[in-house]
Structures are given as structure tokens and as C-alpha cells.
Write a protein that holds these residues in place. Structure first.
Motif, short mmCIF file in Angstrom:
data_model
loop_
_atom_site.label_atom_id
_atom_site.label_comp_id
_atom_site.label_asym_id
_atom_site.label_seq_id
_atom_site.Cartn_x
_atom_site.Cartn_y
_atom_site.Cartn_z
N ILE A 38 0.85 -1.19 0.00
CA ILE A 38 0.00 0.00 0.00
C ILE A 38 0.88 1.23 0.00
CG2 ILE A 38 -1.78 1.26 1.28
CD1 ILE A 38 -2.52 -1.47 2.57
N CYS A 39 0.67 2.10 -0.98
CA CYS A 39 1.47 3.32 -1.01
C CYS A 39 0.69 4.45 -1.68
CB CYS A 39 2.80 3.09 -1.71
SG CYS A 39 2.73 2.22 -3.27
N ARG A 40 1.18 5.63 -1.43
CA ARG A 40 0.57 6.82 -2.00
C ARG A 40 1.54 7.50 -2.95
NH1 ARG A 40 -1.86 9.81 3.17
NH2 ARG A 40 -0.03 8.91 4.11
N ARG A 62 -3.52 6.73 -4.29
CA ARG A 62 -3.16 5.61 -3.44
C ARG A 62 -3.26 4.38 -4.32
NH1 ARG A 62 -6.55 6.17 0.17
NH2 ARG A 62 -5.19 7.06 1.75
N TRP A 109 -10.60 1.66 0.57
CA TRP A 109 -10.54 0.96 1.84
C TRP A 109 -11.73 0.02 2.02
CZ3 TRP A 109 -5.94 0.85 3.58
CH2 TRP A 109 -5.10 1.95 3.50
N LEU A 138 5.27 0.57 4.49
CA LEU A 138 3.93 0.99 4.91
C LEU A 138 4.06 2.17 5.86
CD1 LEU A 138 0.90 0.34 4.75
CD2 LEU A 138 1.20 -1.13 6.75
N GLU A 142 -0.93 5.22 6.71
CA GLU A 142 -1.60 4.15 5.96
C GLU A 142 -1.81 2.93 6.87
OE1 GLU A 142 -2.40 4.61 2.04
OE2 GLU A 142 -2.73 6.11 3.59
N LYS A 145 -4.83 3.59 9.12
CA LYS A 145 -6.08 3.46 8.36
C LYS A 145 -6.36 1.99 8.05
CE LYS A 145 -9.62 5.10 6.21
NZ LYS A 145 -10.70 5.79 6.90
#
Length: 173
Positions: A38-40, A62, A109, A138, A142, A145
Motif C-alpha cells: 500500500i502506497c501513495r 493511493r 478501503w 507501509l 496508511e 487506516k
């Protein structure tokens, strides 16, 4: 050297082979049922660029990459929640009710929670490490969340630790 377009085709084929041959072996060796990357945008996981097509320069808002082991016969399911299919290497996982619209924000999400609940993985690897930078992608926000969204599924979290390192270092058989 071949022209850039030809180089991209070669690198894309290398990626396909790594995802099909290397990743399943490593996930099973480390007892990982599902791996979440998971990354932005502007804060990509260190392993991100080794998992996406050479033409991808950054995460899209994201990007959530999901790798789910369906067993030796069916292989590793590769899904993306946000971003594209990377030349057909990933299935773009979308909410049918939002057809035609890019998945982002809370919708990502909610869809991730739905995906986890459908697949019921025994373990969920996340990139958190005190030792290895390539296994520690991570971000704190993130992670918070992710934990709030997945709730009881967080009991199945394991640290990816060596999975990203070995994936990057492995040669394609």
C-alpha cells in the motif's frame, strides 16, 4: 542497446516472469496467504517499482497491490485497487456500483475490506520492518487506516520482512 520501446517490452516480460515464477515460491516459503503493498503518490513503498510495469513512474493517488495465494493449482491472484492493470499483469479490482469511475479514497478501503472478507486469508503480510528498509514501506498513516478498516483481520497480520528483499534479489529461474 535496443530502442526504449523495445527495452520496455523486455523489462515487462521480466516482470511477468518474476510475478509468475518468483513470487509464488517466496509467498509460500514465508507462509504468506495475502501480501498487501500500500502506497501513495510521492510516498511509494520501496518494493513498489519492482512490482509494476517499467512505464509506471509513481503510485496513483493511493495504489493498493494485493497478492493472494489461491494454491499451487490456481496460483497467485494479482489485484490492484487504484492504478491500472500494468499491461495486463494485474486485475483492476473495482466496485461494480462505481463502474467507470476511478477507485480512490474511502472506496478503496471499503473494497479492500470486502476483498479480505471474501478471500479469508490465513496470514496478511504488510511491509513493516525494524531491520530492512526495503521491507518497511507501509507509512504510519496508511497503517493506522489499514488497521481501522480491517479491524479483526489485523490479528492475521505478519511482517513481510524477507519477502520484499528476496523478491528484489531473486533471479528468474
Amino acid at each position: 542497446l535496443p530502442p526504449l520501446r523495445e527495452q520496455e517490452k523486455i523489462r515487462q516480460e521480466w516482470l511477468r516472469l518474476r510475478l509468475e515464477r518468483v513470487l509464488p515460491t517466496l509467498m509460500r516459503r514465508h507462509g504468506v496467504s495475502m501480501w498487501l503493498v500500500i502506497c501513495r503518490e510521492y510516498n511509494e513503498d520501496p518494493v513498489f517499482l519492482s512490482l509494476v510495469s517499467p512505464s509506471v513512474m509513481a503510485a496513483r493517488r493511493r495504489t493498493i497491490l494485493v497478492f493472494h495465494d489461491r494454491g499451487p493449482e490456481r496460483g497467485i491472484e494479482r489485484l490492484t485497487l487504484g492504478g491500472g492493470s500494468n499491461g495486463g499483469l494485474y486485475e483492476v479490482y473495482r466496485d461494480p456500483e462505481m463502474e467507470g469511475r476511478e477507485l480512490w479514497g474511502e472506496g478503496q478501503w471499503a473494497l479492500l475490506r470486502k476483498l479480505v472478507e471474501e478471500r479469508k486469508p490465513a496470514t496478511i503480510a504488510v511491509n513493516i520492518s525494524h531491520t530492512h528498509a526495503f521491507s518497511d514501506g507501509l507509512s504510519a498513516g496508511e497503517r493506522e487506516k489499514l488497521e481501522s478498516v480491517l479491524g479483526p483481520w489485523t490479528t492475521r497480520f505478519v511482517r513481510a520482512e524477507n519477502l520484499p528483499l528476496e523478491y528484489i534479489a531473486a533471479r528468474v529461474p
